[in-house]
Design a protein around this motif. Structure first.
Motif, PDB file in Angstrom:
ATOM      1  N   PRO A   3       0.820  -1.212   0.000  1.00  0.00           N
ATOM      2  CA  PRO A   3       0.000   0.000   0.000  1.00  0.00           C
ATOM      3  C   PRO A   3       0.855   1.263   0.000  1.00  0.00           C
ATOM      4  O   PRO A   3       1.862   1.348   0.712  1.00  0.00           O
ATOM      5  N   VAL A   4       0.444   2.233  -0.808  1.00  0.00           N
ATOM      6  CA  VAL A   4       1.103   3.532  -0.864  1.00  0.00           C
ATOM      7  C   VAL A   4       0.217   4.537  -0.141  1.00  0.00           C
ATOM      8  O   VAL A   4      -0.935   4.765  -0.532  1.00  0.00           O
ATOM      9  N   ILE A   5       0.746   5.132   0.917  1.00  0.00           N
ATOM     10  CA  ILE A   5      -0.015   6.047   1.764  1.00  0.00           C
ATOM     11  C   ILE A   5       0.582   7.443   1.657  1.00  0.00           C
ATOM     12  O   ILE A   5       1.716   7.679   2.102  1.00  0.00           O
ATOM     13  N   PRO A   6      -0.126   8.396   1.053  1.00  0.00           N
ATOM     14  CA  PRO A   6       0.394   9.760   0.982  1.00  0.00           C
ATOM     15  C   PRO A   6       0.430  10.413   2.362  1.00  0.00           C
ATOM     16  O   PRO A   6      -0.491  10.257   3.167  1.00  0.00           O
ATOM     17  N   ALA A   7       1.513  11.132   2.621  1.00  0.00           N
ATOM     18  CA  ALA A   7       1.646  11.937   3.839  1.00  0.00           C
ATOM     19  C   ALA A   7       1.893  13.375   3.386  1.00  0.00           C
ATOM     20  O   ALA A   7       3.024  13.742   3.047  1.00  0.00           O
ATOM     21  N   VAL A   8       0.825  14.157   3.327  1.00  0.00           N
ATOM     22  CA  VAL A   8       0.875  15.501   2.749  1.00  0.00           C
ATOM     23  C   VAL A   8       1.106  16.524   3.850  1.00  0.00           C
ATOM     24  O   VAL A   8       0.375  16.554   4.850  1.00  0.00           O
ATOM     25  N   ALA A   9       2.126  17.359   3.672  1.00  0.00           N
ATOM     26  CA  ALA A   9       2.478  18.340   4.692  1.00  0.00           C
ATOM     27  C   ALA A   9       2.510  19.737   4.091  1.00  0.00           C
ATOM     28  O   ALA A   9       2.881  19.940   2.933  1.00  0.00           O
ATOM     29  N   THR A  10       2.132  20.711   4.907  1.00  0.00           N
ATOM     30  CA  THR A  10       2.234  22.107   4.509  1.00  0.00           C
ATOM     31  C   THR A  10       2.654  22.934   5.711  1.00  0.00           C
ATOM     32  O   THR A  10       2.456  22.534   6.856  1.00  0.00           O
ATOM     33  N   GLY A  11       3.262  24.078   5.445  1.00  0.00           N
ATOM     34  CA  GLY A  11       3.700  24.972   6.512  1.00  0.00           C
ATOM     35  C   GLY A  11       5.199  25.073   6.628  1.00  0.00           C
ATOM     36  O   GLY A  11       5.744  26.163   6.827  1.00  0.00           O
ATOM     37  N   LEU A  22      -5.351  21.840   2.654  1.00  0.00           N
ATOM     38  CA  LEU A  22      -4.669  22.226   3.881  1.00  0.00           C
ATOM     39  C   LEU A  22      -4.275  23.699   3.864  1.00  0.00           C
ATOM     40  O   LEU A  22      -4.411  24.411   4.871  1.00  0.00           O
ATOM     41  N   ARG A  23      -3.814  24.178   2.729  1.00  0.00           N
ATOM     42  CA  ARG A  23      -3.397  25.579   2.646  1.00  0.00           C
ATOM     43  C   ARG A  23      -4.597  26.520   2.718  1.00  0.00           C
ATOM     44  O   ARG A  23      -4.472  27.647   3.215  1.00  0.00           O
ATOM     45  N   ALA A  24      -5.740  26.086   2.241  1.00  0.00           N
ATOM     46  CA  ALA A  24      -6.949  26.898   2.386  1.00  0.00           C
ATOM     47  C   ALA A  24      -7.405  26.936   3.845  1.00  0.00           C
ATOM     48  O   ALA A  24      -7.955  27.941   4.314  1.00  0.00           O
ATOM     49  N   GLU A  25      -7.141  25.846   4.573  1.00  0.00           N
ATOM     50  CA  GLU A  25      -7.529  25.752   5.974  1.00  0.00           C
ATOM     51  C   GLU A  25      -6.684  26.680   6.841  1.00  0.00           C
ATOM     52  O   GLU A  25      -7.198  27.347   7.751  1.00  0.00           O
ATOM     53  N   ILE A  26      -5.381  26.708   6.590  1.00  0.00           N
ATOM     54  CA  ILE A  26      -4.474  27.622   7.304  1.00  0.00           C
ATOM     55  C   ILE A  26      -3.647  28.355   6.248  1.00  0.00           C
ATOM     56  O   ILE A  26      -2.555  27.913   5.878  1.00  0.00           O
ATOM     57  N   PRO A  27      -4.158  29.477   5.729  1.00  0.00           N
ATOM     58  CA  PRO A  27      -3.463  30.174   4.644  1.00  0.00           C
ATOM     59  C   PRO A  27      -2.185  30.878   5.068  1.00  0.00           C
ATOM     60  O   PRO A  27      -1.329  31.152   4.229  1.00  0.00           O
ATOM     61  N   ASN A  28      -2.045  31.171   6.369  1.00  0.00           N
ATOM     62  CA  ASN A  28      -0.836  31.856   6.853  1.00  0.00           C
ATOM     63  C   ASN A  28      -0.234  31.050   7.999  1.00  0.00           C
ATOM     64  O   ASN A  28      -0.487  31.344   9.173  1.00  0.00           O
ATOM     65  N   VAL A  30       2.698  30.938   9.305  1.00  0.00           N
ATOM     66  CA  VAL A  30       3.582  31.649  10.233  1.00  0.00           C
ATOM     67  C   VAL A  30       2.768  32.384  11.288  1.00  0.00           C
ATOM     68  O   VAL A  30       3.048  32.291  12.487  1.00  0.00           O
ATOM     69  N   ALA A  31       1.740  33.123  10.867  1.00  0.00           N
ATOM     70  CA  ALA A  31       0.889  33.827  11.824  1.00  0.00           C
ATOM     71  C   ALA A  31       0.207  32.850  12.768  1.00  0.00           C
ATOM     72  O   ALA A  31       0.106  33.098  13.979  1.00  0.00           O
ATOM     73  N   THR A  32      -0.250  31.720  12.232  1.00  0.00           N
ATOM     74  CA  THR A  32      -0.891  30.709  13.068  1.00  0.00           C
ATOM     75  C   THR A  32       0.081  30.143  14.091  1.00  0.00           C
ATOM     76  O   THR A  32      -0.263  29.959  15.266  1.00  0.00           O
ATOM     77  N   GLY A  33       1.307  29.877  13.656  1.00  0.00           N
ATOM     78  CA  GLY A  33       2.305  29.352  14.580  1.00  0.00           C
ATOM     79  C   GLY A  33       2.632  30.328  15.700  1.00  0.00           C
ATOM     80  O   GLY A  33       2.753  29.937  16.870  1.00  0.00           O
ATOM     81  N   ILE A  34       2.754  31.604  15.354  1.00  0.00           N
ATOM     82  CA  ILE A  34       3.041  32.613  16.378  1.00  0.00           C
ATOM     83  C   ILE A  34       1.889  32.696  17.374  1.00  0.00           C
ATOM     84  O   ILE A  34       2.100  32.757  18.599  1.00  0.00           O
ATOM     85  N   LYS A  35       0.646  32.668  16.870  1.00  0.00           N
ATOM     86  CA  LYS A  35      -0.517  32.712  17.762  1.00  0.00           C
ATOM     87  C   LYS A  35      -0.532  31.529  18.714  1.00  0.00           C
ATOM     88  O   LYS A  35      -0.827  31.675  19.904  1.00  0.00           O
ATOM     89  N   ARG A  36      -0.205  30.357  18.199  1.00  0.00           N
ATOM     90  CA  ARG A  36      -0.222  29.163  19.051  1.00  0.00           C
ATOM     91  C   ARG A  36       0.838  29.235  20.136  1.00  0.00           C
ATOM     92  O   ARG A  36       0.602  28.834  21.284  1.00  0.00           O
ATOM     93  N   HIS A  37       2.007  29.754  19.797  1.00  0.00           N
ATOM     94  CA  HIS A  37       3.052  29.901  20.813  1.00  0.00           C
ATOM     95  C   HIS A  37       2.651  30.945  21.855  1.00  0.00           C
ATOM     96  O   HIS A  37       2.859  30.741  23.057  1.00  0.00           O
ATOM     97  N   LEU A  38       2.066  32.044  21.418  1.00  0.00           N
ATOM     98  CA  LEU A  38       1.638  33.073  22.364  1.00  0.00           C
ATOM     99  C   LEU A  38       0.532  32.557  23.278  1.00  0.00           C
ATOM    100  O   LEU A  38       0.497  32.877  24.472  1.00  0.00           O
ATOM    101  N   ALA A  39      -0.371  31.751  22.722  1.00  0.00           N
ATOM    102  CA  ALA A  39      -1.466  31.206  23.523  1.00  0.00           C
ATOM    103  C   ALA A  39      -0.964  30.274  24.616  1.00  0.00           C
ATOM    104  O   ALA A  39      -1.652  30.064  25.623  1.00  0.00           O
ATOM    105  N   ASP A  40       0.222  29.727  24.443  1.00  0.00           N
ATOM    106  CA  ASP A  40       0.799  28.825  25.440  1.00  0.00           C
ATOM    107  C   ASP A  40       1.556  29.562  26.544  1.00  0.00           C
ATOM    108  O   ASP A  40       2.021  28.930  27.503  1.00  0.00           O
ATOM    109  N   LEU A  41       1.701  30.873  26.404  1.00  0.00           N
ATOM    110  CA  LEU A  41       2.401  31.633  27.422  1.00  0.00           C
ATOM    111  C   LEU A  41       1.575  31.667  28.712  1.00  0.00           C
ATOM    112  O   LEU A  41       0.343  31.587  28.685  1.00  0.00           O
TER     113      LEU A  41
END
Length: 281
Positions: free
Chosen positions: A150-158, A251-257, A259-270
């Protein structure tokens, strides 16, 4: 000679790998499509040159799904030749990036992670970050058809949003004869911190959120086929790339930015009120 190797859960590189991937605040979906036992070919799209967070996120997910079954990842010879690091990667199941190694790993019942686009895709310009680019490399198709795995795609973005790649530097690579010396056709030029515009040196990656989506096994891949039939190979290749491109677009339509999402997630963990800073990004 067997390649069977079960990852050591106490290997010192694993905590470092998990801490590293946490920097990219990853989201993983579809992990249930990775079989808990038996052979499988995991096909990923490659990003962000040497940083490649999707590689570690994918491998860690495979290892978590298969704690008592072998998981392998094909790695460039440059990495495997690096002192200390090369030995550690081999201990975790890294194999030389060759058809022979992949075949042995699959026949040994392993899940084998392959990035057909290799350094060509990992070093594509930042403007092409939303594109699957396997450079028409079809060896994984022939291998899957031959073995009926079986061939299983593992699609990544970001990940490719985290590094600004200006050019692959194909001309420089040819001038330096890297293809003969290192089996490399690229000598990437990037813009970033701390080196500004520079060739190949590691720039600090931005904390982009990486999304990883495992898809169900591709329909053509569950039974043996004819690896010598060019039309069949081409059709399977096109289906694979098209399927992965559709998922990458989603996936890119789900999280178009990322970098901004990553920064928000790190700030939310403060701690405490500092977490409120996430609301102003």
């Amino acid at each position: 000679m067997t390649t069977r190797k079960i990852p050591d859960p106490n290997h010192p590189l694993l905590p470092l790998a998990r801490a590293y991937t946490n920097y990219f605040t990853p989201t993983v979906t579809g992990a249930q499509h990775v079989p808990e036992s038996g052979p499988a070919l995991i096909i990923g799209n490659h990003s962000s040159i040497y940083w490649a967070p999707e590689v570690w996120i994918t491998l860690l997910t495979m290892m978590d799904r298969r704690p008592i079954e072998p998981s392998f990842g094909l790695a460039h010879e440059i990495l495997l030749r690096t002192p200390v690091l090369g030995d550690s990667l081999r201990d975790l199941g890294a194999l030389p990036a060759s058809r022979e190694a992949a075949t042995t790993g699959l026949k040994d019942g392993g899940a084998v992670l392959v990035y057909p686009g290799g350094d060509w895709e990992a070093c594509r310009p930042w403007t092409d970050r939303g594109r699957i680019d396997f450079a028409d490399r079809k060896g994984f198709i022939r291998l899957a058809l031959e073995l009926g795995v079986p061939v299983i795609p593992a699609v990544a973005t970001g990940g490719h949003d985290s590094i600004f790649i200006v050019s692959r530097g194909e001309r420089t690579a040819r001038l330096l004869r890297l293809d003969k010396l290192l089996r490399a056709k690229v000598f990437p030029y990037t813009v970033g911190v701390p080196f500004g515009f520079a060739p190949i040196v590691p720039q600090v990656p931005l904390p982009a959120t990486v999304q990883l989506s495992f898809l169900p096994p591709l329909d053509w891949s569950t039974e043996p086929g004819d690896p010598e039939n060019a039309a069949e190979v081409d059709a399977c290749y096109r289906e694979t790339v098209d399927t992965m491109q559709r998922e990458l677009d989603r996936l890119r339509a789900e999280i178009p930015n990322p970098v901004a999402t990553g920064i928000k997630r790190h700030l939310a963990d403060l701690p405490g009120p500092l977490s409120g800073l996430a609301g102003i990004v």
